[in-house]
Design a protein around this motif. Structure first.
Motif, PDB file in Angstrom:
ATOM      1  N   LEU A  21     -51.096  25.245  -4.555  1.00 32.64           N
ATOM      2  CA  LEU A  21     -52.159  26.240  -4.729  1.00 32.64           C
ATOM      3  C   LEU A  21     -51.666  27.638  -4.385  1.00 32.64           C
ATOM      4  O   LEU A  21     -51.934  28.603  -5.105  1.00 32.64           O
ATOM      5  N   ARG A  22     -50.928  27.754  -3.285  1.00 28.60           N
ATOM      6  CA  ARG A  22     -50.402  29.058  -2.877  1.00 28.60           C
ATOM      7  C   ARG A  22     -49.434  29.614  -3.917  1.00 28.60           C
ATOM      8  O   ARG A  22     -49.509  30.787  -4.285  1.00 28.60           O
ATOM      9  N   ASP A  23     -48.546  28.770  -4.437  1.00 29.19           N
ATOM     10  CA  ASP A  23     -47.576  29.230  -5.423  1.00 29.19           C
ATOM     11  C   ASP A  23     -48.264  29.653  -6.716  1.00 29.19           C
ATOM     12  O   ASP A  23     -47.886  30.652  -7.330  1.00 29.19           O
ATOM     13  N   GLY A  24     -49.280  28.899  -7.130  1.00 29.11           N
ATOM     14  CA  GLY A  24     -50.038  29.285  -8.328  1.00 29.11           C
ATOM     15  C   GLY A  24     -50.760  30.592  -8.138  1.00 29.11           C
ATOM     16  O   GLY A  24     -50.788  31.436  -9.042  1.00 29.11           O
ATOM     17  N   TRP A  25     -51.344  30.784  -6.954  1.00 31.53           N
ATOM     18  CA  TRP A  25     -52.038  32.047  -6.670  1.00 31.53           C
ATOM     19  C   TRP A  25     -51.061  33.219  -6.708  1.00 31.53           C
ATOM     20  O   TRP A  25     -51.350  34.257  -7.292  1.00 31.53           O
ATOM     21  N   ARG A  26     -49.896  33.048  -6.113  1.00 35.17           N
ATOM     22  CA  ARG A  26     -48.889  34.116  -6.116  1.00 35.17           C
ATOM     23  C   ARG A  26     -48.398  34.410  -7.533  1.00 35.17           C
ATOM     24  O   ARG A  26     -48.164  35.563  -7.893  1.00 35.17           O
ATOM     25  N   ARG A  27     -48.219  33.364  -8.341  1.00 38.53           N
ATOM     26  CA  ARG A  27     -47.782  33.562  -9.724  1.00 38.53           C
ATOM     27  C   ARG A  27     -48.821  34.352 -10.511  1.00 38.53           C
ATOM     28  O   ARG A  27     -48.498  35.285 -11.254  1.00 38.53           O
ATOM     29  N   ARG A  28     -50.102  34.007 -10.330  1.00 37.05           N
ATOM     30  CA  ARG A  28     -51.160  34.744 -11.038  1.00 37.05           C
ATOM     31  C   ARG A  28     -51.241  36.195 -10.571  1.00 37.05           C
ATOM     32  O   ARG A  28     -51.454  37.105 -11.375  1.00 37.05           O
ATOM     33  N   GLN A  29     -51.044  36.422  -9.271  1.00 35.58           N
ATOM     34  CA  GLN A  29     -51.047  37.792  -8.753  1.00 35.58           C
ATOM     35  C   GLN A  29     -49.897  38.596  -9.359  1.00 35.58           C
ATOM     36  O   GLN A  29     -50.070  39.758  -9.729  1.00 35.58           O
ATOM     37  N   THR A  30     -48.735  37.979  -9.486  1.00 36.95           N
ATOM     38  CA  THR A  30     -47.573  38.660 -10.066  1.00 36.95           C
ATOM     39  C   THR A  30     -47.816  38.968 -11.540  1.00 36.95           C
ATOM     40  O   THR A  30     -47.510  40.069 -12.015  1.00 36.95           O
ATOM     41  N   GLU A  31     -48.390  38.014 -12.265  1.00 40.98           N
ATOM     42  CA  GLU A  31     -48.688  38.249 -13.678  1.00 40.98           C
ATOM     43  C   GLU A  31     -49.691  39.379 -13.841  1.00 40.98           C
ATOM     44  O   GLU A  31     -49.535  40.229 -14.725  1.00 40.98           O
ATOM     45  N   ARG A  32     -50.728  39.419 -12.994  1.00 44.65           N
ATOM     46  CA  ARG A  32     -51.706  40.504 -13.060  1.00 44.65           C
ATOM     47  C   ARG A  32     -51.050  41.854 -12.789  1.00 44.65           C
ATOM     48  O   ARG A  32     -51.353  42.844 -13.431  1.00 44.65           O
ATOM     49  N   MET A  33     -50.155  41.882 -11.798  1.00 47.99           N
ATOM     50  CA  MET A  33     -49.470  43.116 -11.463  1.00 47.99           C
ATOM     51  C   MET A  33     -48.605  43.588 -12.630  1.00 47.99           C
ATOM     52  O   MET A  33     -48.611  44.767 -12.991  1.00 47.99           O
ATOM     53  N   LEU A  34     -47.886  42.641 -13.262  1.00 46.14           N
ATOM     54  CA  LEU A  34     -47.049  43.013 -14.396  1.00 46.14           C
ATOM     55  C   LEU A  34     -47.884  43.477 -15.581  1.00 46.14           C
ATOM     56  O   LEU A  34     -47.518  44.415 -16.282  1.00 46.14           O
TER      57      LEU A  34
ATOM     58  N   PRO B  31     -47.699  50.075 -17.120  1.00 45.22           N
ATOM     59  CA  PRO B  31     -47.731  50.713 -18.447  1.00 45.22           C
ATOM     60  C   PRO B  31     -46.868  49.943 -19.451  1.00 45.22           C
ATOM     61  O   PRO B  31     -45.879  49.302 -19.077  1.00 45.22           O
ATOM     62  N   ALA B  32     -47.232  50.033 -20.725  1.00 43.97           N
ATOM     63  CA  ALA B  32     -46.543  49.275 -21.773  1.00 43.97           C
ATOM     64  C   ALA B  32     -45.060  49.611 -21.832  1.00 43.97           C
ATOM     65  O   ALA B  32     -44.227  48.737 -22.096  1.00 43.97           O
ATOM     66  N   GLU B  33     -44.701  50.857 -21.589  1.00 40.38           N
ATOM     67  CA  GLU B  33     -43.289  51.257 -21.670  1.00 40.38           C
ATOM     68  C   GLU B  33     -42.460  50.532 -20.606  1.00 40.38           C
ATOM     69  O   GLU B  33     -41.346  50.083 -20.852  1.00 40.38           O
ATOM     70  N   ILE B  34     -43.004  50.411 -19.409  1.00 38.92           N
ATOM     71  CA  ILE B  34     -42.273  49.731 -18.329  1.00 38.92           C
ATOM     72  C   ILE B  34     -42.188  48.240 -18.605  1.00 38.92           C
ATOM     73  O   ILE B  34     -41.143  47.615 -18.401  1.00 38.92           O
ATOM     74  N   ARG B  35     -43.282  47.652 -19.089  1.00 40.22           N
ATOM     75  CA  ARG B  35     -43.238  46.221 -19.422  1.00 40.22           C
ATOM     76  C   ARG B  35     -42.200  45.956 -20.494  1.00 40.22           C
ATOM     77  O   ARG B  35     -41.472  44.965 -20.436  1.00 40.22           O
ATOM     78  N   LYS B  36     -42.104  46.847 -21.484  1.00 39.09           N
ATOM     79  CA  LYS B  36     -41.110  46.695 -22.542  1.00 39.09           C
ATOM     80  C   LYS B  36     -39.703  46.798 -21.964  1.00 39.09           C
ATOM     81  O   LYS B  36     -38.813  46.032 -22.323  1.00 39.09           O
ATOM     82  N   ASP B  37     -39.490  47.729 -21.032  1.00 43.40           N
ATOM     83  CA  ASP B  37     -38.173  47.919 -20.436  1.00 43.40           C
ATOM     84  C   ASP B  37     -37.713  46.701 -19.639  1.00 43.40           C
ATOM     85  O   ASP B  37     -36.526  46.384 -19.623  1.00 43.40           O
ATOM     86  N   ILE B  38     -38.625  46.022 -18.974  1.00 44.59           N
ATOM     87  CA  ILE B  38     -38.229  44.856 -18.179  1.00 44.59           C
ATOM     88  C   ILE B  38     -38.276  43.563 -18.987  1.00 44.59           C
ATOM     89  O   ILE B  38     -37.912  42.507 -18.482  1.00 44.59           O
ATOM     90  N   GLY B  39     -38.701  43.638 -20.244  1.00 43.93           N
ATOM     91  CA  GLY B  39     -38.700  42.459 -21.103  1.00 43.93           C
ATOM     92  C   GLY B  39     -39.935  41.598 -20.995  1.00 43.93           C
ATOM     93  O   GLY B  39     -39.944  40.458 -21.444  1.00 43.93           O
ATOM     94  N   TRP B  40     -41.017  42.114 -20.406  1.00 42.30           N
ATOM     95  CA  TRP B  40     -42.260  41.359 -20.307  1.00 42.30           C
ATOM     96  C   TRP B  40     -42.920  41.323 -21.678  1.00 42.30           C
ATOM     97  O   TRP B  40     -43.037  42.352 -22.339  1.00 42.30           O
ATOM     98  N   PRO B  41     -43.342  40.160 -22.162  1.00 38.77           N
ATOM     99  CA  PRO B  41     -43.950  40.089 -23.497  1.00 38.77           C
ATOM    100  C   PRO B  41     -45.266  40.870 -23.570  1.00 38.77           C
ATOM    101  O   PRO B  41     -46.000  40.956 -22.588  1.00 38.77           O
ATOM    102  N   THR B  42     -45.517  41.421 -24.733  1.00 39.64           N
ATOM    103  CA  THR B  42     -46.756  42.171 -24.908  1.00 39.64           C
ATOM    104  C   THR B  42     -47.916  41.207 -25.046  1.00 39.64           C
ATOM    105  O   THR B  42     -47.755  40.064 -25.474  1.00 39.64           O
ATOM    106  N   THR B  43     -49.106  41.651 -24.692  1.00 35.02           N
ATOM    107  CA  THR B  43     -50.274  40.784 -24.769  1.00 35.02           C
ATOM    108  C   THR B  43     -50.807  40.683 -26.190  1.00 35.02           C
ATOM    109  O   THR B  43     -51.564  39.786 -26.501  1.00 35.02           O
TER     110      THR B  43
END
Length: 69
Positions: free
Chosen positions: A33-46, A50-62
Motif C-alpha cells: 500500500l505504501r509503495d503504491g501510494w508513493r508511486r501515485r504521488q510521483t506520477e501526480r508530481m510528474l 510543464p509539458a516541456e520538462i516532461r518531454k525533456d525527461i521522456g515522460w509520455p504525454t497524456t
C-alpha cells in the motif's frame, strides 16, 4: 573540521519476536500500500510539471494515443 562517526548499538538486547511470522503478511500488505501510494504521488508530481520538462525527461504525454508504443 567535521567528524562523522557511526556507532553500532548493543545488539545483544535484540531478540526476534516469536510472533514475527504472524505479522509478515500484514507487513507486506502495508508495504505494498505504501509503495503504491508513493508511486501515485510521483506520477501526480510528474503530470503536474510543464509539458516541456516532461518531454525533456521522456515522460509520455497524456494525450498520446493508447495504442502507440
Amino acid at each position: 573540521m567535521t567528524m562523522i562517526t557511526y556507532q553500532v548499538g548493543d545488539r545483544s538486547r535484540f531478540r526476534p519476536s516469536p510472533f514475527a511470522p504472524l505479522f509478515n503478511p500484514a507487513r507486506s500488505a502495508v508495504l505494498k500500500l505504501r509503495d503504491g501510494w508513493r508511486r501515485r504521488q510521483t506520477e501526480r508530481m510528474l503530470e503536474s510539471l510543464p509539458a516541456e520538462i516532461r518531454k525533456d525527461i521522456g515522460w509520455p504525454t497524456t494525450n498520446a494515443p493508447a495504442g502507440r508504443k
